[in-house]
Each structure stands twice: as C-alpha cells, then as structure tokens.
Write a protein that holds these residues in place. Sequence first.
Motif, mmCIF file in Angstrom:
data_model
loop_
_atom_site.group_PDB
_atom_site.id
_atom_site.type_symbol
_atom_site.label_atom_id
_atom_site.label_comp_id
_atom_site.label_asym_id
_atom_site.label_seq_id
_atom_site.Cartn_x
_atom_site.Cartn_y
_atom_site.Cartn_z
ATOM 1 N N PRO A 110 7.885 -17.944 -11.980
ATOM 2 C CA PRO A 110 7.301 -16.854 -11.187
ATOM 3 C C PRO A 110 6.205 -16.057 -11.877
ATOM 4 C CG PRO A 110 9.455 -16.214 -12.022
ATOM 5 C CD PRO A 110 9.268 -17.656 -12.392
ATOM 6 N N SER A 111 6.077 -16.173 -13.188
ATOM 7 C CA SER A 111 5.139 -15.306 -13.901
ATOM 8 C C SER A 111 3.676 -15.610 -13.568
ATOM 9 C CB SER A 111 5.351 -15.415 -15.412
ATOM 10 O OG SER A 111 5.107 -16.733 -15.861
ATOM 11 N N GLY A 112 3.378 -16.819 -13.112
ATOM 12 C CA GLY A 112 1.998 -17.164 -12.778
ATOM 13 C C GLY A 112 1.617 -16.857 -11.352
ATOM 14 N N LEU A 113 2.485 -16.156 -10.633
ATOM 15 C CA LEU A 113 2.260 -15.891 -9.215
ATOM 16 C C LEU A 113 2.030 -14.415 -8.936
ATOM 17 C CD1 LEU A 113 5.198 -18.117 -8.074
ATOM 18 C CD2 LEU A 113 2.843 -18.536 -7.351
ATOM 19 N N ASP A 114 1.211 -14.162 -7.953
ATOM 20 C CA ASP A 114 1.087 -12.835 -7.354
ATOM 21 C C ASP A 114 1.570 -12.935 -5.913
ATOM 22 O OD1 ASP A 114 -0.013 -11.692 -9.598
ATOM 23 O OD2 ASP A 114 -2.066 -11.599 -8.807
ATOM 24 N N ILE A 115 2.040 -11.820 -5.369
ATOM 25 C CA ILE A 115 2.321 -11.747 -3.933
ATOM 26 C C ILE A 115 1.119 -11.071 -3.289
ATOM 27 C CG2 ILE A 115 3.879 -10.955 -2.137
ATOM 28 C CD1 ILE A 115 5.029 -13.028 -4.155
ATOM 29 N N ASP A 116 0.392 -11.847 -2.518
ATOM 30 C CA ASP A 116 -0.834 -11.356 -1.893
ATOM 31 C C ASP A 116 -0.536 -10.719 -0.548
ATOM 32 O OD1 ASP A 116 -3.633 -11.020 -1.507
ATOM 33 O OD2 ASP A 116 -3.629 -12.771 -0.187
ATOM 34 N N HIS A 117 -1.101 -9.527 -0.325
ATOM 35 C CA HIS A 117 -1.163 -8.979 1.027
ATOM 36 C C HIS A 117 -2.309 -9.714 1.715
ATOM 37 C CE1 HIS A 117 0.884 -5.635 -1.081
ATOM 38 N NE2 HIS A 117 1.503 -5.490 0.087
ATOM 39 N N LEU A 118 -1.984 -10.541 2.696
ATOM 40 C CA LEU A 118 -3.013 -11.353 3.347
ATOM 41 C C LEU A 118 -4.221 -10.490 3.709
ATOM 42 C CD1 LEU A 118 -3.830 -14.123 4.599
ATOM 43 C CD2 LEU A 118 -2.932 -13.211 6.740
ATOM 44 N N VAL A 119 -3.997 -9.412 4.429
ATOM 45 C CA VAL A 119 -5.030 -8.393 4.628
ATOM 46 C C VAL A 119 -4.781 -7.339 3.549
ATOM 47 C CG1 VAL A 119 -5.964 -6.630 6.166
ATOM 48 C CG2 VAL A 119 -5.205 -8.829 7.109
ATOM 49 N N PRO A 120 -5.653 -7.258 2.545
ATOM 50 C CA PRO A 120 -5.402 -6.385 1.399
ATOM 51 C C PRO A 120 -5.179 -4.926 1.799
ATOM 52 C CG PRO A 120 -7.233 -7.873 0.948
ATOM 53 C CD PRO A 120 -6.910 -8.019 2.407
ATOM 54 N N LEU A 121 -4.485 -4.199 0.929
ATOM 55 C CA LEU A 121 -4.173 -2.805 1.225
ATOM 56 C C LEU A 121 -5.444 -1.988 1.450
ATOM 57 C CD1 LEU A 121 -1.287 -2.188 -1.351
ATOM 58 C CD2 LEU A 121 -1.126 -2.954 1.035
ATOM 59 N N ALA A 122 -6.453 -2.197 0.618
ATOM 60 C CA ALA A 122 -7.705 -1.444 0.788
ATOM 61 C C ALA A 122 -8.374 -1.791 2.113
ATOM 62 C CB ALA A 122 -8.648 -1.721 -0.377
ATOM 63 N N GLU A 123 -8.344 -3.070 2.486
ATOM 64 C CA GLU A 123 -8.915 -3.503 3.763
ATOM 65 C C GLU A 123 -8.152 -2.889 4.935
ATOM 66 O OE1 GLU A 123 -10.973 -5.456 6.827
ATOM 67 O OE2 GLU A 123 -11.556 -5.182 4.730
ATOM 68 N N ALA A 124 -6.825 -2.816 4.811
ATOM 69 C CA ALA A 124 -6.031 -2.176 5.864
ATOM 70 C C ALA A 124 -6.400 -0.704 5.992
ATOM 71 C CB ALA A 124 -4.542 -2.331 5.560
ATOM 72 N N TRP A 125 -6.568 -0.036 4.856
ATOM 73 C CA TRP A 125 -6.977 1.374 4.862
ATOM 74 C C TRP A 125 -8.306 1.527 5.597
ATOM 75 C CZ3 TRP A 125 -4.921 5.983 3.053
ATOM 76 C CH2 TRP A 125 -5.799 7.070 2.948
ATOM 77 N N ASP A 126 -9.273 0.686 5.231
ATOM 78 C CA ASP A 126 -10.593 0.741 5.847
ATOM 79 C C ASP A 126 -10.536 0.526 7.355
ATOM 80 O OD1 ASP A 126 -11.398 0.798 3.194
ATOM 81 O OD2 ASP A 126 -12.239 -1.226 3.196
ATOM 82 N N SER A 127 -9.535 -0.234 7.800
ATOM 83 C CA SER A 127 -9.485 -0.719 9.180
ATOM 84 C C SER A 127 -8.541 0.069 10.078
ATOM 85 C CB SER A 127 -9.056 -2.195 9.177
ATOM 86 O OG SER A 127 -9.866 -2.958 8.325
ATOM 87 N N GLY A 128 -8.029 1.179 9.581
ATOM 88 C CA GLY A 128 -7.182 2.010 10.425
ATOM 89 C C GLY A 128 -5.987 2.634 9.751
ATOM 90 N N ALA A 129 -5.524 2.072 8.627
ATOM 91 C CA ALA A 129 -4.306 2.580 7.983
ATOM 92 C C ALA A 129 -4.482 3.949 7.351
ATOM 93 C CB ALA A 129 -3.798 1.580 6.940
ATOM 94 N N SER A 130 -5.735 4.388 7.217
ATOM 95 C CA SER A 130 -5.967 5.723 6.656
ATOM 96 C C SER A 130 -5.372 6.809 7.538
ATOM 97 C CB SER A 130 -7.464 5.973 6.474
ATOM 98 O OG SER A 130 -8.143 5.899 7.721
ATOM 99 N N THR A 131 -5.155 6.516 8.820
ATOM 100 C CA THR A 131 -4.599 7.511 9.750
ATOM 101 C C THR A 131 -3.088 7.397 9.893
ATOM 102 O OG1 THR A 131 -4.862 6.092 11.713
ATOM 103 C CG2 THR A 131 -6.751 7.448 11.057
ATOM 104 N N TRP A 132 -2.486 6.401 9.236
ATOM 105 C CA TRP A 132 -1.053 6.174 9.379
ATOM 106 C C TRP A 132 -0.242 7.156 8.550
ATOM 107 C CZ3 TRP A 132 -0.652 0.170 8.395
ATOM 108 C CH2 TRP A 132 -1.371 -0.507 9.396
ATOM 109 N N SER A 133 1.034 7.248 8.876
ATOM 110 C CA SER A 133 1.967 8.027 8.069
ATOM 111 C C SER A 133 2.319 7.250 6.804
ATOM 112 C CB SER A 133 3.245 8.300 8.858
ATOM 113 O OG SER A 133 3.977 7.090 9.037
#
Length: 227
Positions: free
Chosen positions: A116-139
Amino acid sequence: MCFARTAALTAALAALLVPATAHAVPAADPTGRAAGQTVTLPVRDALAALPVRDEDRTGYERTKFKHWVDADKDGCTTRAEVLKAEAVTAPEQGANCRLSGGRWYSPYDDRYIAGPSGLDIDHLVPLAEAWDSGASTWSPAEREAYANDLGDERALIAVSAASNRSKADQDPATWLPPAAGYRCQYVTDWVADKTRWGLSIDTGEEAALSKTLSNCPNAPVTVTLAR
C-alpha cells in the motif's frame, strides 16, 4: 442566452430523474434535484446538463475537507476502506487497521503495485476542483461527506502515487490519465461524480470533456444524487 441554455438543460436533466425512493421531490427545489434520487442518462446528456460557470478558488484550504475519517467506527479510515475494496490481492490487516502486503492495479498509468505504500487514494474530482465548482458554499459536514465518499465507487480510487501527484488538482482540460485506454472511463466517471454532487464545470473543462467523449461510447451513467 446562457441562462436559457442552462435552464433548458436543467429541465432535461429533471425529466430524466428516476426516483430512488417513494418520496416526492420538494416543490421548493427548482432544479428537481433531491438527495437519494437516482439519475440515469447517456453520459453526453449528463455532461450537457451540468451548469457551466467560472471557477473561483477564493478561500480554499484543503483542511476545509476533513479526511480521512472512520465513519463506521470499525477502526479503518476511508483510505484503508478504499485500499481493501480495490485490492487485486487482498492485504493483511493488522492492529489499528494497518495494512501490509497486497497488490493493486493503478488504471491511470496501467501498472500493478505491490504493497500500500506506493498508492494514493485519489479524489476523482479533486478537493480544490470541487471547491471551485460549488463546494465553497457547502457546510463542513457536506465537505467531509464529499472527501470521504464511499457511497459511489467512482469517487475515490487507489492509484499510483506518481500518477496522482502528476494530476494534482487539475481537471480534464489540462490532465488526462497517461494510460490512453482508460481515458473514456475517466471522463465518464468525472461527469458522473460532478452530477452526483451537483458541481459545475467551466468552459475549458466542458470543451475537454466534450472532445474526449466524442471518441467514446455514449454510455449510460447511473448516479445516486448526494445532495
């Protein structure tokens, strides 16, 4: 003109909603969306139904998306849950859900990875991209749910650390998986994830997704709406 286009596409999406429960859609919701409903439609139609807006990263901090959590209190964080679910060869699980051994396939770069050490868990739509796309208004609770989304297997994916760090927070306008054979699946899943969370796309992203999907099957996607 943009407003008319968006309104028409929103109406088209609402007409294709298939209720997942017997509950009616709240009349106060003009988009017809309700958490728990299921959307099934061809991927190009799903792309066309996404709202197109400029992105804004003002105020973004990764810490505003709490992860990795142990939502079910079984001792394993979201990262460990994804690793266990996606292993080609199951790892051994020790105390405090410490994983060792095992083997995984990284579809971004078409390679197998041992341990497992060579792996990352990717957010398919990255957190920053989600923020840019609407998540900035979420709780904060909604952002935590997004960052730990185990309710849709497309949302989080175990990939090589190298490919994930190459991707960083880019959208498909500037990054697609090095493994060309996975790109149709990647952009289809991207559209599904944005549909699930009610996120927007920008014009460059829309153009890149449309171009890639024009060479892909217009496969139906089924998405349970998270919000």
